[in-house]
Design a protein around this motif. Structure first.
Motif, PDB file in Angstrom:
ATOM      1  N   ASP A 191       0.841  -1.197   0.000  1.00  0.00           N
ATOM      2  CA  ASP A 191       0.000   0.000   0.000  1.00  0.00           C
ATOM      3  C   ASP A 191       0.877   1.248   0.000  1.00  0.00           C
ATOM      4  O   ASP A 191       1.695   1.425   0.904  1.00  0.00           O
ATOM      5  CB  ASP A 191      -0.905  -0.002   1.238  1.00  0.00           C
ATOM      6  CG  ASP A 191      -1.959   1.087   1.199  1.00  0.00           C
ATOM      7  OD1 ASP A 191      -1.564   2.283   1.188  1.00  0.00           O
ATOM      8  OD2 ASP A 191      -3.153   0.770   1.181  1.00  0.00           O
ATOM      9  N   GLU A 229       0.399   4.216   0.857  1.00  0.00           N
ATOM     10  CA  GLU A 229       0.273   5.071   2.045  1.00  0.00           C
ATOM     11  C   GLU A 229       0.863   4.439   3.296  1.00  0.00           C
ATOM     12  O   GLU A 229       1.298   5.146   4.199  1.00  0.00           O
ATOM     13  CB  GLU A 229      -1.198   5.401   2.311  1.00  0.00           C
ATOM     14  CG  GLU A 229      -1.845   6.274   1.257  1.00  0.00           C
ATOM     15  CD  GLU A 229      -3.278   6.621   1.628  1.00  0.00           C
ATOM     16  OE1 GLU A 229      -3.639   6.510   2.822  1.00  0.00           O
ATOM     17  OE2 GLU A 229      -4.047   6.996   0.730  1.00  0.00           O
ATOM     18  N   ASN A 286       7.444   3.207  -0.092  1.00  0.00           N
ATOM     19  CA  ASN A 286       6.230   3.686  -0.769  1.00  0.00           C
ATOM     20  C   ASN A 286       6.527   4.300  -2.141  1.00  0.00           C
ATOM     21  O   ASN A 286       6.191   5.444  -2.412  1.00  0.00           O
ATOM     22  CB  ASN A 286       5.481   4.682   0.119  1.00  0.00           C
ATOM     23  CG  ASN A 286       6.346   5.877   0.504  1.00  0.00           C
ATOM     24  OD1 ASN A 286       7.514   5.950   0.141  1.00  0.00           O
ATOM     25  ND2 ASN A 286       5.775   6.812   1.228  1.00  0.00           N
ATOM     26  N   ALA A 288       5.353   4.739  -5.252  1.00  0.00           N
ATOM     27  CA  ALA A 288       4.059   4.622  -5.929  1.00  0.00           C
ATOM     28  C   ALA A 288       4.210   4.423  -7.431  1.00  0.00           C
ATOM     29  O   ALA A 288       3.256   4.041  -8.105  1.00  0.00           O
ATOM     30  CB  ALA A 288       3.216   5.862  -5.643  1.00  0.00           C
ATOM     31  N   SER A 313      -7.052  -0.670   2.835  1.00  0.00           N
ATOM     32  CA  SER A 313      -5.645  -0.885   2.512  1.00  0.00           C
ATOM     33  C   SER A 313      -5.500  -1.835   1.334  1.00  0.00           C
ATOM     34  O   SER A 313      -6.377  -2.655   1.063  1.00  0.00           O
ATOM     35  CB  SER A 313      -4.901  -1.442   3.732  1.00  0.00           C
ATOM     36  OG  SER A 313      -5.446  -2.683   4.130  1.00  0.00           O
ATOM     37  N   LYS A 338      -8.475   1.762   6.241  1.00  0.00           N
ATOM     38  CA  LYS A 338      -7.440   2.657   6.759  1.00  0.00           C
ATOM     39  C   LYS A 338      -8.001   4.052   7.024  1.00  0.00           C
ATOM     40  O   LYS A 338      -7.351   4.854   7.702  1.00  0.00           O
ATOM     41  CB  LYS A 338      -6.235   2.715   5.821  1.00  0.00           C
ATOM     42  CG  LYS A 338      -6.535   3.139   4.390  1.00  0.00           C
ATOM     43  CD  LYS A 338      -5.270   3.068   3.536  1.00  0.00           C
ATOM     44  CE  LYS A 338      -5.559   3.450   2.082  1.00  0.00           C
ATOM     45  NZ  LYS A 338      -4.336   3.358   1.228  1.00  0.00           N
ATOM     46  N   ARG A 339      -9.196   4.333   6.473  1.00  0.00           N
ATOM     47  CA  ARG A 339      -9.885   5.591   6.774  1.00  0.00           C
ATOM     48  C   ARG A 339     -11.381   5.355   6.791  1.00  0.00           C
ATOM     49  O   ARG A 339     -11.912   4.667   5.927  1.00  0.00           O
ATOM     50  CB  ARG A 339      -9.570   6.669   5.716  1.00  0.00           C
ATOM     51  CG  ARG A 339      -8.282   7.406   5.925  1.00  0.00           C
ATOM     52  CD  ARG A 339      -8.165   8.608   4.992  1.00  0.00           C
ATOM     53  NE  ARG A 339      -8.214   8.246   3.577  1.00  0.00           N
ATOM     54  CZ  ARG A 339      -7.176   7.754   2.906  1.00  0.00           C
ATOM     55  NH1 ARG A 339      -6.032   7.533   3.520  1.00  0.00           N
ATOM     56  NH2 ARG A 339      -7.288   7.451   1.613  1.00  0.00           N
TER      57      ARG A 339
END
Length: 431
Positions: free
Chosen positions: A196, A198, A203, A205, A413, A422-423
């Motif tokens: 992931d 984030e 990370n 991306a 996630s 995750k949110r």
């Protein structure tokens, strides 16, 4: 892997196969369409993915149960029990003297050693012993509810409640100082969220998620922390799970450094992350299903069923791998010794043959024969603790929660092994 796996009639179509190993599919929910197709068309087929050893994929509830029940035939310790690339497998074997395992936890073991290590801590997680912790856990739950109430009607339920409540419970049981909990949370998110952008420490991306390799420095940091922790618990043992692990013996010998560190890591990570995911998943479902929320509000005796339904609905542990111990026939297919098999728990928990309206969240679902805790010898050691934690939190929160709705876009996630929210921004009213 055996040549039988290349037979055309066993092979899963490429687009479906890609979804099975694409972490984003577990974040956006598209994995469920792939699973639904597989249950109906190729419930025990072969996935061939570039850079990954071919593997069987089992998606039906009954087949997952049958494989999980036969622990002498379908093994956890021969190959990695988590889907991994050939490159990562080679790297681990180079580092670990030929072993495919970076850790030696219960999920990496078979009989007879699996039970020897399991019984070390098993008593801690039995219902009769957990009852003695209920008052202590309720105090932690009430504090979490008060913090939520203090947010003034809006919060990110994951960040403000779901992550920290079970984390604090398991860390207090282990004897980890409260000041170290943020560090444990970050390391857990990095180990399970390696794909992931984030959550990962690496990370980048720009790389596709399936190309991001696991960051071994996360394990190194876990080891560094728990090595000091273990030394402290050996020198000054107390009445906590950490001291028990630090001073345990197997066959008259102390646990090796790798074994002790691995035990700490599996308890510390699995002991809170999956509970956090199920708790957050329940709140998401209640926010989107006001009728189910009202049903729960009017009958608090449904809370235990809510707990089970949220675990089924979320299924935090999405997949595990098993390895055939010998040639066998399974689901009408010829499986060869050392063949790798993916158990898709999130598929089994949506199996239309077992669950009525499986894509509906029902707080009163009964029966609820979900597979989220596994089955057989590897049945989740902490299942009773997880269910008790969630029950207590909802017993404290639901009577005070007057309404709840989404206050933005939830985010899950990206992970093929363990994943969850995750949110979760919500707007709510509390008494």
């Amino acid at each position: 892997m055996s040549e039988v796996l290349s037979a055309q009639d066993h092979r899963i179509p490429g687009d479906v196969t890609y979804t099975l190993v694409n972490p984003r599919a577990f974040a956006d929910g598209s994995i469920h369409e792939a699973y639904k197709w597989l249950r109906g068309n190729e419930p025990f087929g072969v996935a061939e993915v570039e850079g990954v050893d071919p593997f069987w994929v089992t998606t039906r509830h009954a087949d997952i149960l049958e494989i999980s029940r036969q622990n002498d035939l379908f093994l956890s310790g021969v190959r990695n029990p988590v889907i991994t690339t050939q490159a990562a497998d080679r790297k681990v074997r180079e580092m670990m003297g030929g072993s495919p395992h970076l850790l030696r936890t219960l999920i990496h073991m078979d009989a007879p050693e699996h039970m020897k290590y399991r019984v070390l801590t098993q008593a801690w997680f039995l219902p009769q012993n957990l009852r003695a912790m209920e008052d202590r856990i309720r105090v932690i739950a009430r504090a979490a509810v008060e913090r939520m109430a203090a947010n003034g009607g809006r919060c990110d339920f994951v960040r403000d409640v779901a992550l920290h409540y079970p984390l604090h419970v398991i860390m207090s049981i282990m004897g980890v100082p409260e000041k170290d909990e943020p560090r444990m949370l970050k390391l857990t998110q990095e180990i399970f969220g390696a794909a992931d952008p984030e959550l990962s420490r690496n990370n980048d991306a720009a790389k596709p998620p399936e190309e991001r390799e696991f960051d071994f420095s996360v394990i190194t940091d876990f080891f560094a922390y728990y090595r000091n922790f273990s030394e402290t618990k050996r020198a000054n043992p107390s009445d906590d799970l950490g001291s028990l692990i630090a001073n345990s013996q197997i066959d008259g010998q102390p646990l090796s450094d790798l074994e002790a560190m691995s035990y700490y890591i599996i308890v510390a990570t699995a002991g809170h992350d999956t509970t956090s995911s199920s708790t957050a998943g329940a709140m998401w479902a209640l926010a989107e299903n006001p009728g189910e929320f009202r049903k729960l509000k009017s009958d608090l005796s449904l809370i235990p069923r809510l707990v089970d339904e949220s675990i089924r609905w979320t299924t935090p542990v999405k997949t595990f791998m098993r390895t055939a111990a010998r040639d066998t026939e399974f689901a009408g297919r010829d499986v060869k010794k050392d063949d790798w098999i993916m158990l898709c728990y999130a598929s089994g928990n949506r199996d239309e043959a077992v669950f009525e309206d499986p894509f509906q969240f029902r707080v009163d679902r009964k029966p609820n024969r979900h597979l989220a805790f596994g089955y057989g010898a590897h049945l989740c050691l902490g299942q009773h603790l997880a269910k008790m934690e969630m029950r207590i939190l909802w017993e404290e929160l639901i009577p005070r929660l007057e309404s709840v709705e989404l206050d933005g876009e939830p985010a899950q996630s990206e992970a093929v092994f363990v994943s969850g929210l995750k949110r979760l921004p919500i707007r709510f009213k509390m008494s």
